[in-house]
Design a protein around this motif. Structure first.
Motif, PDB file in Angstrom:
ATOM      1  N   PHE A   1       0.852  -1.192   0.000  1.00 46.73           N
ATOM      2  CA  PHE A   1       0.000   0.000   0.000  1.00 46.73           C
ATOM      3  C   PHE A   1       0.882   1.234   0.000  1.00 46.73           C
ATOM      4  CE2 PHE A   1      -2.102   3.385   2.443  1.00 46.73           C
ATOM      5  CZ  PHE A   1      -3.253   3.538   1.697  1.00 46.73           C
TER       6      PHE A   1
ATOM      7  N   GLU B   1       0.733   5.355   0.160  1.00 53.33           N
ATOM      8  CA  GLU B   1      -0.072   6.570   0.235  1.00 53.33           C
ATOM      9  C   GLU B   1       0.506   7.577  -0.741  1.00 53.33           C
ATOM     10  OE1 GLU B   1       0.364   7.601   4.372  1.00 53.33           O
ATOM     11  OE2 GLU B   1       1.799   9.164   3.848  1.00 53.33           O
TER      12      GLU B   1
ATOM     13  N   ALA C   1      -1.250  -0.139  -9.300  1.00 55.52           N
ATOM     14  CA  ALA C   1      -2.661   0.186  -9.462  1.00 55.52           C
ATOM     15  C   ALA C   1      -2.863   1.512  -8.751  1.00 55.52           C
ATOM     16  CB  ALA C   1      -3.520  -0.892  -8.822  1.00 55.52           C
TER      17      ALA C   1
ATOM     18  N   THR D   1      -5.074   5.043  -7.723  1.00 54.85           N
ATOM     19  CA  THR D   1      -6.365   5.701  -7.601  1.00 54.85           C
ATOM     20  C   THR D   1      -6.054   7.166  -7.339  1.00 54.85           C
ATOM     21  OG1 THR D   1      -6.619   5.619  -5.202  1.00 54.85           O
ATOM     22  CG2 THR D   1      -7.171   3.614  -6.411  1.00 54.85           C
TER      23      THR D   1
ATOM     24  N   SER E   1      -6.155   8.856  -4.669  1.00 62.97           N
ATOM     25  CA  SER E   1      -5.460   9.267  -3.447  1.00 62.97           C
ATOM     26  C   SER E   1      -4.456   8.248  -2.901  1.00 62.97           C
ATOM     27  CB  SER E   1      -6.482   9.586  -2.358  1.00 62.97           C
ATOM     28  OG  SER E   1      -7.231   8.444  -2.055  1.00 62.97           O
ATOM     29  N   PHE E   2      -4.357   7.081  -3.508  1.00 59.61           N
ATOM     30  CA  PHE E   2      -3.357   6.121  -3.044  1.00 59.61           C
ATOM     31  C   PHE E   2      -3.038   5.158  -4.184  1.00 59.61           C
ATOM     32  CE2 PHE E   2      -7.432   4.156  -2.160  1.00 59.61           C
ATOM     33  CZ  PHE E   2      -7.263   2.862  -2.618  1.00 59.61           C
TER      34      PHE E   2
ATOM     35  N   VAL F   1      -1.446   0.959  -5.115  1.00 58.08           N
ATOM     36  CA  VAL F   1      -1.002  -0.344  -4.623  1.00 58.08           C
ATOM     37  C   VAL F   1       0.062  -0.843  -5.602  1.00 58.08           C
ATOM     38  CG1 VAL F   1      -1.637  -2.738  -4.168  1.00 58.08           C
ATOM     39  CG2 VAL F   1      -3.170  -0.896  -3.448  1.00 58.08           C
TER      40      VAL F   1
ATOM     41  N   ARG G   1       2.368  -3.693  -7.022  1.00 54.96           N
ATOM     42  CA  ARG G   1       2.367  -5.159  -7.093  1.00 54.96           C
ATOM     43  C   ARG G   1       3.695  -5.587  -7.686  1.00 54.96           C
ATOM     44  NH1 ARG G   1      -3.483  -4.606  -9.759  1.00 54.96           N
ATOM     45  NH2 ARG G   1      -4.715  -4.682  -7.853  1.00 54.96           N
TER      46      ARG G   1
ATOM     47  N   VAL H   1       2.835  -1.369   4.641  1.00 48.98           N
ATOM     48  CA  VAL H   1       1.669  -2.242   4.668  1.00 48.98           C
ATOM     49  C   VAL H   1       1.784  -3.140   3.444  1.00 48.98           C
ATOM     50  CG1 VAL H   1      -0.834  -2.350   4.618  1.00 48.98           C
ATOM     51  CG2 VAL H   1       0.300  -0.471   5.803  1.00 48.98           C
TER      52      VAL H   1
ATOM     53  N   ILE I   1      -4.730   3.064   7.547  1.00 41.04           N
ATOM     54  CA  ILE I   1      -5.355   1.756   7.403  1.00 41.04           C
ATOM     55  C   ILE I   1      -4.708   0.771   8.369  1.00 41.04           C
ATOM     56  CG2 ILE I   1      -6.062   2.157   5.026  1.00 41.04           C
ATOM     57  CD1 ILE I   1      -3.812   0.234   4.209  1.00 41.04           C
TER      58      ILE I   1
ATOM     59  N   VAL J   1      -7.152  -3.355  -4.548  1.00 42.43           N
ATOM     60  CA  VAL J   1      -7.497  -1.944  -4.678  1.00 42.43           C
ATOM     61  C   VAL J   1      -8.996  -1.737  -4.457  1.00 42.43           C
ATOM     62  CG1 VAL J   1      -7.561   0.004  -6.271  1.00 42.43           C
ATOM     63  CG2 VAL J   1      -5.581  -1.509  -6.239  1.00 42.43           C
TER      64      VAL J   1
ATOM     65  N   LEU K   1      -9.966  -1.405  -0.911  1.00 43.82           N
ATOM     66  CA  LEU K   1      -9.586  -0.115  -0.335  1.00 43.82           C
ATOM     67  C   LEU K   1     -10.548   0.981  -0.785  1.00 43.82           C
ATOM     68  CD1 LEU K   1      -5.711  -0.305  -0.785  1.00 43.82           C
ATOM     69  CD2 LEU K   1      -6.964  -0.493   1.359  1.00 43.82           C
ATOM     70  N   GLU K   2     -10.935   0.910  -2.050  1.00 40.63           N
ATOM     71  CA  GLU K   2     -11.896   1.893  -2.561  1.00 40.63           C
ATOM     72  C   GLU K   2     -13.239   1.730  -1.852  1.00 40.63           C
ATOM     73  OE1 GLU K   2     -11.046   3.562  -6.578  1.00 40.63           O
ATOM     74  OE2 GLU K   2     -10.421   4.275  -4.616  1.00 40.63           O
TER      75      GLU K   2
ATOM     76  N   LYS L   1     -13.009   3.262   1.517  1.00 44.73           N
ATOM     77  CA  LYS L   1     -13.124   4.725   1.425  1.00 44.73           C
ATOM     78  C   LYS L   1     -14.589   5.149   1.301  1.00 44.73           C
ATOM     79  CE  LYS L   1     -11.166   7.768  -1.571  1.00 44.73           C
ATOM     80  NZ  LYS L   1     -10.252   8.221  -2.626  1.00 44.73           N
TER      81      LYS L   1
ATOM     82  N   VAL M   1     -12.028  11.594   1.781  1.00 45.01           N
ATOM     83  CA  VAL M   1     -11.347  10.679   2.699  1.00 45.01           C
ATOM     84  C   VAL M   1     -10.027  10.257   2.065  1.00 45.01           C
ATOM     85  CG1 VAL M   1     -11.417   8.345   3.670  1.00 45.01           C
ATOM     86  CG2 VAL M   1     -13.395   9.845   3.897  1.00 45.01           C
ATOM     87  N   GLU M   2      -8.971  10.319   2.844  1.00 49.69           N
ATOM     88  CA  GLU M   2      -7.661   9.873   2.364  1.00 49.69           C
ATOM     89  C   GLU M   2      -7.191   8.705   3.215  1.00 49.69           C
ATOM     90  OE1 GLU M   2      -4.677  12.903   2.455  1.00 49.69           O
ATOM     91  OE2 GLU M   2      -5.725  14.172   1.009  1.00 49.69           O
ATOM     92  N   LEU M   3      -6.699   7.660   2.561  1.00 56.15           N
ATOM     93  CA  LEU M   3      -6.143   6.521   3.286  1.00 56.15           C
ATOM     94  C   LEU M   3      -4.631   6.691   3.386  1.00 56.15           C
ATOM     95  CD1 LEU M   3      -8.082   3.593   1.570  1.00 56.15           C
ATOM     96  CD2 LEU M   3      -8.738   4.948   3.564  1.00 56.15           C
TER      97      LEU M   3
END
Lengths: 143, 436
Positions: free
Chosen positions: A9, A11, A37, A39, A41-42, A44, A46, A65, B378, B387, B390-391, B394, B411-413
């Motif tokens: 994970f 951030e 991957a 998004t 705001s964060f 992942v 792999r 994480v 988290i 993913v 996680l979405e 959120k 919201v921010e993780l």
């Protein structure tokens, strides 16, 4: 044969991907395949690495994480329509792919792809029946 | 200057008459309060067992304060002084936790409240000839329905458009040639910034006044709004525990807000000692509602810091003026006019197992509007690498928070250990909104 993918994970912070890569590199872990991957705001990360047990311990010890996921790596003919021929087989046998990405290296003239299946065991049976070569952990360590 | 009145006689009554009315109505309110579970015990402990125990307005200080927390403990009906048969309306506002503050109104209560708003509207010079676009949210929030009823009583043409949807607000202002708005200052600035995008010029609009409230703002902001839109902007004050809007409103002189003292007793206290301060001294505003049958509220600690002007007003009204709100004595945040307590957010996110114990509430401005961002860490063991999970997490956090605080935060993780730790006095709220 399943192989281990490590998910990390990340951030949305400057230099975070560098932190992961330099930690692994500095401890002699080699990344064989990688995808992110992302998004809004964060992200992942792999990765498939040569020493997955050591890598995940290293990451967790350093407050990342991280977790394991089973994936399958297969050889695909490196020519036009190569991937399509494999996807056709999988589709005909109702095997669903969640995501996939490529390796940097290869063993032969064939390309290497990491695939995450909805049902990994079922996918492996289908691949075995179709005599599609599946890459093992040993193969990856030796790459 | 022409000074219009809705109820000239009471608005300009001698102080002695206002105080006489206050005493009479306070005693009546004590009688009603004694019928509630909330007040029966605490009044009796203070030696007040009947309205006759209140001999003068000086006896007010014998009455214990009421806090938002008291209303939470008495939720839902511990402070209700009538049967539900006699209740005509229910409003509610944010509590400090998931339990909201609820207020009941009888038919007379709604009628009195409406009259105070009609009085407030007319004091600004607005008339039945005006077209009134009410941009405040309708529903549980008192800002929408309160002004709506008041404006109807004045006889204005009321457009009950409610909050949000800027395109539609601008189009409606143009189509109906709206002359008076009820709006939060930040939203009005936002609307102004969007006029060009909608191809609307100031001269296409007929605006002349705006009632601004529900969030603190400086005199600079008021002047900016007045200059940008060439309107008169009038400050409004109220809170749902004391009806809603219509507790205090500016007159045509726009020099702070007349508290309608025939309906409310206003005190300014030292928030630390509870000592009553003199007019002109800044402290916490404490209000007693003396004309509300269904939910009598005595000496309510508003947590708003302000002062009362010692001298009268050129308009001739004898009701004292309340300064603009200068701050809060608690940590309540006002996000685009919506009251939010950090404890409401904490309560919700701590119930979500995937979230670790550290969090941060961040408030800033995006354009003219406030933006609330909740940052959470988290919980590593629940990270499976997906993913989509996680979405979904959120979205779940946003949904849970929206159910509690009524607005959707961003919201921010975050990774564990990246937010301030929970030991000691970690700063959980960072407010980066500029103070002008």
């Amino acid at each position: 044969m399943k192989i281990t993918q490590i998910s990390v994970f990340l951030e949305n912070r400057k230099g975070r991907l560098y932190d992961v890569c330099s930690l692994l590199g500095g401890n002699g872990v080699n990344i064989r395949a990688l995808t992110i991957a992302e998004t809004e705001s964060f992200g992942v990360l792999r990765i498939v690495v040569d020493k997955s047990d050591a890598a995940i311990k290293l990451l967790r010890d350093n407050q990342f994480v991280a977790n394991f996921t089973d994936v399958v790596a297969i050889e695909v003919p490196d020519k036009p329509g190569g991937l399509a021929s494999i996807l056709k087989l999988l589709s005909e046998h109702d095997v669903n792919i969640e995501y996939m990405y490529g390796f940097v290296e290869k063993f032969s003239d064939k390309a290497l792809l990491v695939m995450r299946f909805e049902d990994t065991d079922f996918a492996q049976q289908v691949l075995a029946k179709q005599q599609i070569r599946v890459v093992t952990e040993k193969d990856i360590e030796g790459l | 200057m022409d000074v219009p009145f809705w109820s000239r006689e009471i608005e300009t009554a001698e102080r002695s008459r206002i105080e006489g009315l206050q005493l009479q109505r306070l005693r009546q309110t004590i009688g009603w309060a004694l019928q509630t579970a909330l007040y029966r015990k605490r009044l009796s402990q203070a030696g007040i067992n009947s309205p006759d125990d209140i001999k003068s307005l000086n006896d007010l200080r014998r009455i214990p304060f009421t806090t938002k927390d008291d209303l939470r403990v008495s939720f839902p009906k511990g402070h209700l002084a009538v049967g539900m048969t006699d209740v005509l309306r229910v409003h509610s506002s944010s509590g400090t936790t998931g339990i909201p503050t609820v207020i009941y109104y009888s038919r007379d209560d709604v009628d009195n409240w409406t009259d105070l708003l009609a009085r407030s509207i007319v004091a600004t010079g607005a008339t039945s000839a005006d077209v009134f676009q009410n941009m405040m949210t309708y529903g549980f929030f008192t800002g929408g329905l309160g002004l709506h009823y008041g404006a109807e009583r004045v006889g204005m043409a009321v457009i009950p458009i409610g909050g949000g949807n800027t395109k539609r607000q601008i189009q409606t202002m143009k189509d109906f040639q709206t002359t008076v708005l009820h709006v939060t200052p930040s939203y009005l600035l936002h609307i102004h910034s969007k006029l060009g995008e909608e191809g609307v010029r100031r001269e296409d609009l007929a605006l002349r006044k705006a009632f601004i409230g529900a969030e603190p703002h400086s005199e600079n902001t008021r002047r900016k709004l007045q200059d940008l839109l060439q309107i008169e902007a009038y400050n409004s004050y109220g809170l749902s525990e004391l009806n809603g809007p219509g507790v205090a409103f500016e007159c045509v002189f726009r020099n702070d807000m007349h508290v309608w003292e025939d309906a409310f007793i206003a005190e300014i206290i030292d928030p630390k000692t509870g000592e009553i301060l003199q007019d002109g001294q800044e402290g916490e505003l404490v209000l007693t509602n003396i004309v509300r049958r269904a939910t009598p509220i005595l000496r309510y600690r508003t947590r708003d810091l302000a002062f009362l002007h010692p001298q009268g007003c050129d308009c001739g009204r004898t009701h004292r003026r309340l300064s603009r709100i200068l701050g809060r004595t608690d940590d309540m945040l006002i996000i685009n006019g919506v009251n939010v307590f950090p404890s409401q957010i904490e309560e919700k996110i701590m119930k979500i197992p995937e979230v670790a114990t550290n969090y941060l509430i961040h408030v800033d401005k995006k354009g003219a509007l406030d933006r609330l961002t909740v940052k959470v860490e988290i919980y590593p063991k629940l990270f499976l690498g997906e993913v989509s999970k996680l979405e979904a997490l959120k979205r779940k956090i946003i949904e849970e928070l929206r159910a509690s605080i009524t607005i959707s935060p961003a919201v921010e993780l975050h990774e564990p250990g990246s937010l301030p730790v929970s030991e000691g006095k970690a700063k959980r709220v960072v407010d980066d909104r500029p103070k002008d």
